[in-house]
Design a protein around this motif. Structure first.
Motif, PDB file in Angstrom:
ATOM      1  N   ALA A  36      71.470 -11.885  -4.832  1.00  0.00           N
ATOM      2  CA  ALA A  36      71.980 -12.715  -5.932  1.00  0.00           C
ATOM      3  C   ALA A  36      70.951 -13.779  -6.281  1.00  0.00           C
ATOM      4  CB  ALA A  36      73.300 -13.360  -5.532  1.00  0.00           C
ATOM      5  N   ARG A  37      70.600 -13.863  -7.538  1.00  0.00           N
ATOM      6  CA  ARG A  37      69.645 -14.876  -7.967  1.00  0.00           C
ATOM      7  C   ARG A  37      70.199 -16.281  -7.699  1.00  0.00           C
ATOM      8  NH1 ARG A  37      64.664 -12.805  -8.132  1.00  0.00           N
ATOM      9  NH2 ARG A  37      64.435 -11.109  -9.626  1.00  0.00           N
ATOM     10  N   GLY A  38      69.305 -17.184  -7.340  1.00  0.00           N
ATOM     11  CA  GLY A  38      69.713 -18.544  -7.037  1.00  0.00           C
ATOM     12  C   GLY A  38      69.934 -18.779  -5.553  1.00  0.00           C
ATOM     13  N   VAL A  39      70.049 -17.703  -4.786  1.00  0.00           N
ATOM     14  CA  VAL A  39      70.214 -17.838  -3.343  1.00  0.00           C
ATOM     15  C   VAL A  39      68.843 -18.046  -2.697  1.00  0.00           C
ATOM     16  CG1 VAL A  39      70.927 -16.644  -1.235  1.00  0.00           C
ATOM     17  CG2 VAL A  39      72.290 -16.414  -3.323  1.00  0.00           C
ATOM     18  N   ARG A  40      68.729 -19.024  -1.831  1.00  0.00           N
ATOM     19  CA  ARG A  40      67.475 -19.294  -1.144  1.00  0.00           C
ATOM     20  C   ARG A  40      67.407 -18.468   0.141  1.00  0.00           C
ATOM     21  NH1 ARG A  40      64.620 -23.676  -2.754  1.00  0.00           N
ATOM     22  NH2 ARG A  40      63.743 -23.952  -0.667  1.00  0.00           N
ATOM     23  N   ILE A  41      66.385 -17.641   0.236  1.00  0.00           N
ATOM     24  CA  ILE A  41      66.210 -16.775   1.401  1.00  0.00           C
ATOM     25  C   ILE A  41      64.846 -17.065   2.011  1.00  0.00           C
ATOM     26  CG2 ILE A  41      66.023 -14.385   2.210  1.00  0.00           C
ATOM     27  CD1 ILE A  41      67.880 -13.593  -0.109  1.00  0.00           C
ATOM     28  N   ASP A  42      64.836 -17.527   3.248  1.00  0.00           N
ATOM     29  CA  ASP A  42      63.602 -17.819   3.964  1.00  0.00           C
ATOM     30  C   ASP A  42      63.071 -16.511   4.555  1.00  0.00           C
ATOM     31  OD1 ASP A  42      61.774 -18.368   6.100  1.00  0.00           O
ATOM     32  OD2 ASP A  42      62.469 -20.437   6.119  1.00  0.00           O
ATOM     33  N   PRO A  43      61.897 -16.032   4.119  1.00  0.00           N
ATOM     34  CA  PRO A  43      61.413 -14.721   4.572  1.00  0.00           C
ATOM     35  C   PRO A  43      61.170 -14.643   6.077  1.00  0.00           C
ATOM     36  CG  PRO A  43      59.715 -15.876   3.314  1.00  0.00           C
ATOM     37  CD  PRO A  43      60.975 -16.642   3.141  1.00  0.00           C
ATOM     38  N   LEU A  44      60.674 -15.719   6.693  1.00  0.00           N
ATOM     39  CA  LEU A  44      60.410 -15.677   8.134  1.00  0.00           C
ATOM     40  C   LEU A  44      61.718 -15.667   8.927  1.00  0.00           C
ATOM     41  CD1 LEU A  44      57.333 -18.073   8.476  1.00  0.00           C
ATOM     42  CD2 LEU A  44      57.374 -15.568   8.479  1.00  0.00           C
ATOM     43  N   ARG A  45      62.697 -16.439   8.467  1.00  0.00           N
ATOM     44  CA  ARG A  45      64.013 -16.381   9.121  1.00  0.00           C
ATOM     45  C   ARG A  45      64.637 -15.004   8.971  1.00  0.00           C
ATOM     46  NH1 ARG A  45      68.098 -20.703   7.189  1.00  0.00           N
ATOM     47  NH2 ARG A  45      69.358 -19.540   8.703  1.00  0.00           N
ATOM     48  N   LEU A  46      64.424 -14.412   7.804  1.00  0.00           N
ATOM     49  CA  LEU A  46      65.002 -13.091   7.568  1.00  0.00           C
ATOM     50  C   LEU A  46      64.421 -12.046   8.506  1.00  0.00           C
ATOM     51  CD1 LEU A  46      66.723 -11.093   5.927  1.00  0.00           C
ATOM     52  CD2 LEU A  46      64.811 -10.907   4.322  1.00  0.00           C
ATOM     53  N   ILE A  47      63.098 -11.970   8.601  1.00  0.00           N
ATOM     54  CA  ILE A  47      62.529 -10.914   9.454  1.00  0.00           C
ATOM     55  C   ILE A  47      62.814 -11.188  10.927  1.00  0.00           C
ATOM     56  CG2 ILE A  47      60.772 -10.331   7.730  1.00  0.00           C
ATOM     57  CD1 ILE A  47      58.698 -11.584   9.611  1.00  0.00           C
ATOM     58  N   LYS A  48      62.937 -12.470  11.305  1.00  0.00           N
ATOM     59  CA  LYS A  48      63.326 -12.776  12.685  1.00  0.00           C
ATOM     60  C   LYS A  48      64.733 -12.276  12.964  1.00  0.00           C
ATOM     61  CE  LYS A  48      63.808 -16.555  16.030  1.00  0.00           C
ATOM     62  NZ  LYS A  48      63.703 -18.017  16.252  1.00  0.00           N
ATOM     63  N   ALA A  49      65.643 -12.506  12.017  1.00  0.00           N
ATOM     64  CA  ALA A  49      67.025 -12.044  12.176  1.00  0.00           C
ATOM     65  C   ALA A  49      67.108 -10.529  12.234  1.00  0.00           C
ATOM     66  CB  ALA A  49      67.875 -12.584  11.024  1.00  0.00           C
ATOM     67  N   CYS A  50      66.117  -9.870  11.638  1.00  0.00           N
ATOM     68  CA  CYS A  50      66.072  -8.405  11.658  1.00  0.00           C
ATOM     69  C   CYS A  50      65.410  -7.864  12.923  1.00  0.00           C
ATOM     70  CB  CYS A  50      65.315  -7.886  10.440  1.00  0.00           C
ATOM     71  SG  CYS A  50      66.134  -8.205   8.863  1.00  0.00           S
ATOM     72  N   GLY A  51      64.937  -8.758  13.776  1.00  0.00           N
ATOM     73  CA  GLY A  51      64.255  -8.334  14.987  1.00  0.00           C
ATOM     74  C   GLY A  51      62.854  -7.831  14.741  1.00  0.00           C
ATOM     75  N   LEU A  52      62.213  -8.330  13.681  1.00  0.00           N
ATOM     76  CA  LEU A  52      60.888  -7.861  13.293  1.00  0.00           C
ATOM     77  C   LEU A  52      59.823  -8.910  13.592  1.00  0.00           C
ATOM     78  CD1 LEU A  52      61.677  -6.306   9.771  1.00  0.00           C
ATOM     79  CD2 LEU A  52      61.599  -5.130  11.994  1.00  0.00           C
ATOM     80  N   SER A  53      58.653  -8.416  13.982  1.00  0.00           N
ATOM     81  CA  SER A  53      57.476  -9.282  14.102  1.00  0.00           C
ATOM     82  C   SER A  53      56.759  -9.386  12.761  1.00  0.00           C
ATOM     83  CB  SER A  53      56.510  -8.718  15.147  1.00  0.00           C
ATOM     84  OG  SER A  53      57.118  -8.625  16.405  1.00  0.00           O
ATOM     85  N   VAL A  54      56.786  -8.289  12.023  1.00  0.00           N
ATOM     86  CA  VAL A  54      56.063  -8.210  10.756  1.00  0.00           C
ATOM     87  C   VAL A  54      56.764  -7.211   9.859  1.00  0.00           C
ATOM     88  CG1 VAL A  54      54.482  -6.444  11.677  1.00  0.00           C
ATOM     89  CG2 VAL A  54      53.790  -7.798   9.698  1.00  0.00           C
TER      90      VAL A  54
END
Length: 360
Positions: free
Chosen positions: A90-108
């Motif tokens: 949804a446009r207008g939602v702030r998504i932190d990319p580093l927090r997102l990939i951490k939550a996904c269990g990703l290093s990169v």
């Protein structure tokens, strides 16, 4: 922001409907590779596929489909095959990319066709054009533009079609085929093309063949596999398999029978496909990133996609940098230099001819 992870088949109907609603609410996401149906189908065949469901309070505000590989390496779903990648949100939602990939269990998370406007995008990422055929004003308006910008190509293609019609039997175009046999003919041509040009044969992987066949069988108003073929008499000459949303068709696997190469069957097929697609409500044909002569001849504009990675400080991200980044930068240098690109393409074709002789 709260993130929950799911296997594709664990998504409920309400979640799939929400994904589709978010996609259709923003034209930036109008690409079938970003549709839930694509991820669901790949997930049936690939156990590395995950979906991050992004919540803001009680509301679902986004979906991030990805593949999770060893060392926490994240890739787009069906990496190497897709021409549009990223989140649907949804446009207008702030998504932190580093927090997102951490939550996904990703290093990169690495990507090579990230669509515009993504929270994963930053100034360091390389941008590339993705040529399009704009049909928003109809097929007739498209051909007017084509006559103005590529008049010689348009006239010669029509002339070659008339010649094919005279010399090889009546030319006909079948659009929206759901029979699997023409698809297998097309994939056979594509395999020959990969081998002839020294490229890796994608269809040597059984899961990719199965994926394409399942996508052909998926037919709904919002998402479908689209197969079309050009025939001369009863002889198949050229074809294409792609995917569509309600209004966007993506170019994916075009190919032709090389016995008819002198007639430019690929151009004949693309013009016929554009005409029929426009009649069904398709407004844009996205031909995908990549420098190809036929794309330059047929395009009326471009989208932009990005290549790069988002990484957290970790051992996995370090290993990924060593293995992938120098290779990607070298490839980008070659692609940006016409002389180097021509030399590399010639070398691949020579390798393809030698491989064909040795295998024969």
């Amino acid at each position: 922001m709260r993130v929950t992870l799911a296997l594709p088949h664990e998504l409920g109907q309400a979640e799939v409907s929400r994904w589709r609603a978010l996609q259709e609410a923003d034209t930036a996401f109008d690409n079938p590779f970003l549709s839930p149906e694509f991820t669901l189908t790949v997930g049936e065949l690939r156990d590395v596929v995950r979906v991050a469901v992004i919540h803001d309070g009680p509301d679902i505000v986004g979906f991030f489909p990805f593949e999770r590989h060893p060392l926490g390496i994240g890739k787009p779903v069906a990496a190497g095959l897709t021409d549009a990648q990223g989140l649907v949100y949804a446009r207008g939602v702030r998504i932190d990319p580093l927090r997102l990939i951490k939550a996904c269990g990703l290093s990169v998370y690495e990507f090579d066709h990230l669509v515009a406007g993504q929270p994963l995008l930053n100034a360091r990422h390389e941008r590339h054009p993705s040529p399009i055929i704009d049909l928003r004003d109809g097929y007739d308006r498209y051909t007017e533009t084509l006559r103005a910008n590529s008049g010689k190509t348009y006239k010669s293609t029509l002339a070659k079609q008339r010649k094919l019609d005279r010399e090889a039997g009546g030319v006909r175009h079948d659009y929206g085929i759901t029979d699997v046999e023409p698809l297998r003919t097309l994939l056979g041509w594509k395999t020959d093309q990969y081998r002839r040009t020294g490229r890796t044969d994608r269809f040597a992987h059984k899961w990719i063949v199965e994926l394409v066949e399942r996508l052909l069988a998926t037919q709904s108003e919002s998402f479908a596999g689209v197969l079309d073929m050009i025939y001369a008499g009863d002889e198949p000459v050229a074809g294409h398999f792609g995917l569509r949303t309600r209004t966007t068709l993506v170019g994916w696997f075009p190919a032709y029978d090389t016995r008819f190469a002198k007639y430019s069957p690929g151009l004949i097929q693309h013009l016929a496909m554009a005409e029929q697609a426009a009649k069904t409500g398709v407004q844009v044909i996205d031909m995908g990133r990549g420098q190809k002569e036929y794309k330059d001849k047929l395009k009326t504009g471009e989208f932009e996609v990005a290549e790069g990675r988002v990484a957290r400080a970790s051992a996995g991200a370090g290993v990924h940098w060593v293995v992938r980044v120098p290779v990607r930068k070298t490839r980008a240098t070659v692609m940006a230099n016409p002389l180097l690109l021509k030399t590399a393409d010639k070398a691949l074709k020579t390798y393809g001819r030698l491989r064909t002789v040795l295998q024969g």
